[in-house]
Design an enzyme around this catalytic site. Structure first.
Site, PDB file in Angstrom:
ATOM      1  N   ASP A   9       5.690   2.400   3.472  1.00 49.59           N
ATOM      2  CA  ASP A   9       6.540   3.301   4.254  1.00 49.59           C
ATOM      3  C   ASP A   9       7.182   2.613   5.448  1.00 49.59           C
ATOM      4  O   ASP A   9       7.490   3.256   6.452  1.00 49.59           O
ATOM      5  CB  ASP A   9       5.742   4.521   4.713  1.00 49.59           C
ATOM      6  N   HIS A  63      49.874  15.070 -11.291  1.00 48.48           N
ATOM      7  CA  HIS A  63      49.557  16.349 -10.657  1.00 48.48           C
ATOM      8  C   HIS A  63      48.714  17.230 -11.581  1.00 48.48           C
ATOM      9  O   HIS A  63      48.996  17.351 -12.767  1.00 48.48           O
ATOM     10  CB  HIS A  63      50.824  17.165 -10.315  1.00 48.48           C
ATOM     11  N   GLY A 110      -2.886   1.528  15.887  1.00 49.82           N
ATOM     12  CA  GLY A 110      -4.027   0.717  16.277  1.00 49.82           C
ATOM     13  C   GLY A 110      -3.613  -0.293  17.332  1.00 49.82           C
ATOM     14  O   GLY A 110      -2.499  -0.830  17.297  1.00 49.82           O
ATOM     15  N   GLY A 151      -8.924   4.912   2.811  1.00 51.79           N
ATOM     16  CA  GLY A 151      -8.548   3.967   3.847  1.00 51.79           C
ATOM     17  C   GLY A 151      -7.856   2.737   3.300  1.00 51.79           C
ATOM     18  O   GLY A 151      -7.845   2.462   2.091  1.00 51.79           O
ATOM     19  N   ARG A 197      57.004  26.821 -28.545  1.00 45.75           N
ATOM     20  CA  ARG A 197      56.973  27.896 -27.561  1.00 45.75           C
ATOM     21  C   ARG A 197      57.924  28.990 -28.032  1.00 45.75           C
ATOM     22  O   ARG A 197      58.872  28.734 -28.782  1.00 45.75           O
ATOM     23  CB  ARG A 197      57.361  27.392 -26.179  1.00 45.75           C
ATOM     24  N   LEU A 203       0.844  -1.190   0.000  1.00 45.96           N
ATOM     25  CA  LEU A 203       0.000   0.000   0.000  1.00 45.96           C
ATOM     26  C   LEU A 203       0.882   1.244   0.000  1.00 45.96           C
ATOM     27  O   LEU A 203       1.620   1.496   0.953  1.00 45.96           O
ATOM     28  CB  LEU A 203      -0.926  -0.011   1.216  1.00 45.96           C
ATOM     29  N   ALA A 204       0.797   2.022  -1.077  1.00 43.38           N
ATOM     30  CA  ALA A 204       1.719   3.149  -1.248  1.00 43.38           C
ATOM     31  C   ALA A 204       1.030   4.340  -1.895  1.00 43.38           C
ATOM     32  O   ALA A 204       1.637   5.073  -2.680  1.00 43.38           O
ATOM     33  CB  ALA A 204       2.907   2.710  -2.101  1.00 43.38           C
ATOM     34  N   SER A 240      55.509  19.253 -18.568  1.00 46.74           N
ATOM     35  CA  SER A 240      54.593  20.077 -17.782  1.00 46.74           C
ATOM     36  C   SER A 240      54.010  21.216 -18.613  1.00 46.74           C
ATOM     37  O   SER A 240      54.621  21.693 -19.572  1.00 46.74           O
ATOM     38  CB  SER A 240      55.331  20.661 -16.575  1.00 46.74           C
TER      39      SER A 240
END
Length: 460
Positions: A105, A366, A142, A80, A443, A9-10, A408
């Protein structure tokens, strides 16, 4: 005893959760709340599973409906528990025998308790068998009313109970084992003449007693098992209990948890023996950890496959990655989805990978970003290296052959291929393919201006 089916029951909304998400889909230890009683029912031997959904039924359907062993029944108006069960019975056509009725639940319910319930039901020959518990503070539940000989006579809800009945400490869990024939023939006799104007499933107990069909009861060994989760406080309590159960089973299987109370492992995670897990670790989803691994403090792993003897160092985060044996990751590394590390790879601090395959023995020690790359074996990736994989619209791939040395502060502008055993000089921006066994250097030549600093100081 064979259990024909389980009704879960959900349909409730879970107002006290104060959430846009229906209560039974809130997560505990890697599963939606509803998934816990469902798993317990299956482990106990239930054949067909029927989920009675109401609020956000489409979301429940989306989460569970693809499972061939699960059917979804709709309770459009919540009138219910009795009404909820009546909405589900057409899903059980053709079945007979005993059916479990559970609450969506109650995530702490175990298969062992359901098996005890079913065994008592079979042994007693009763039409209805109810799971009960004894609570120090039974308010809200209950009450189980027994006669002078200890037989269950009826269940009275809190709002309908007299002061004497409210003093009873044995409570109804809302969990039953019932004969389907009795359920089908008597569910229509339930009325709503009560304080909540609802159809109580509990009234079937009184009907069974009145008709001498029999009602039996099993008292839960651990009252926590029947606890319903209605708010965030109870959600946290249930999650803590489930986490303790998961951690206990792992430790008994040979896994070392340095501080179990500070270790968060989802229920479906697998961990091999002789693995050591330090505090603050979070292991989620369909993660598998091999044997002899070490997970240092505050490691997070989600949906990963980790082989044997892997070192995951402090603060590392891994998601949807595959890591082979004898790999070292971190500290503070981030493996994103699609990362595949072959044996003996080293990923160091502040290295991030995504959609990368790194061959055996390769290293990125790194401060590196590697994305959309295929990296061969025995490759060294220098500090500060970046694969520039995104041009603003599309992703592109970098391929690095076996034995390459990347210095690097190198940028590899994809798409680009670096041949085997090549060397990329530090500070190079690679924009063209590099042939095997070649040196790539791009470079500006260094210029030294002798005495420049002295002149700058002299001029103020």
């Amino acid at each position: 005893m064979a259990i024909s089916a389980a009704l879960i029951l959900a349909a409730g909304k879970g107002t006290r959760m104060k959430s846009a998400l229906v209560k039974v889909l809130h997560e505990l230890a890697g599963r939606p709340m509803l998934g816990w009683p469902l798993a317990a029912a299956r482990e106990a031997g239930a054949g067909q599973i029927v989920i009675v959904a109401g609020h956000q039924a489409d979301q429940v359907q989306k989460r569970f409906g693809a499972d061939a062993g699960i059917r979804i029944a709709l309770q459009e108006e919540q009138l219910g528990t009795g009404h909820a069960v009546s909405c589900s019975l057409d899903q059980l056509d053709g079945l007979s025998g005993a059916v479990l009725i559970l609450c969506g639940d109650t995530p702490l319910l175990t298969a062992a308790t359901l098996q005890r319930l079913a065994a008592e039901h079979a042994a007693s020959g009763a039409a209805v068998t109810v799971l009960t518990a004894k609570l120090d503070r039974p308010f809200g539940y209950g009450r189980i009313v027994r006669d002078s000989e200890g037989r269950v006579r009826r269940i009275v809800e809190q709002k309908d109970a007299s002061p004497e009945e409210q003093a009873i400490d044995e409570v109804n869990s809302g969990i039953y084992c019932m004969e389907l024939e009795f359920l089908r023939s008597h569910i229509g006799r339930l009325g709503s003449e009560n304080a909540q104007n609802e159809y109580y499933l509990t009234d079937l107990v009184g009907i069974a007693v009145a008709e001498h069909a029999g009602c039996s009861a099993v008292v839960a060994d651990d009252p926590d098992e029947i606890m319903g989760v209605n708010d965030r406080v109870q959600l946290a309590h249930a999650a803590r209990v489930l986490r303790q159960r998961v951690n206990l089973q792992l430790m008994l299987a040979g896994v070392t948890l340095i501080d179990p109370d500070q270790t968060y492992i989802d229920a479906d995670v697998q961990v091999g023996n002789d693995t050591i897990i330090w505090p603050g670790c979070v292991l989620r989803g369909a993660t598998s950890i091999g044997s002899g691994c070490t997970l240092e403090n505050n490691v997070r792993v989600s949906d990963c496959v980790i082989a044997d003897r892997v070192q995951l160092k402090a603060g590392s985060v891994l998601s949807e990655a595959q890591v082979a044996e004898d790999v070292s990751v971190g500290p503070m590394a981030h493996l994103r989805p699609g990362s595949v590390l072959q044996a003996q790879v080293k990923i160091g601090n502040f290295v991030e990978t995504k959609k990368v395959v790194m061959g055996t023995g390769s290293k990125a020690s790194h401060l590196t970003y590697l994305g959309d790359a295929e990296i061969g074996s025995d490759v060294n990736i220098g500090c500060g290296t970046i694969t520039c994989n995104y041009d603003g619209r599309h992703k592109h791939k970098t391929v690095i052959g076996d034995g390459v040395f990347v210095g690097s502060d190198v940028q590899l502008v994809a798409p680009v291929t670096v041949g085997a055993n090549a060397l990329i000089a530090a500070g190079t921006t690679v924009t063209q393919d590099v042939p095997p066994d070649s040196l790539a250097i791009a470079r500006t030549p260094q210029v030294n201006k002798t005495g420049w600093c002295l002149k700058k100081r002299d001029n103020g």
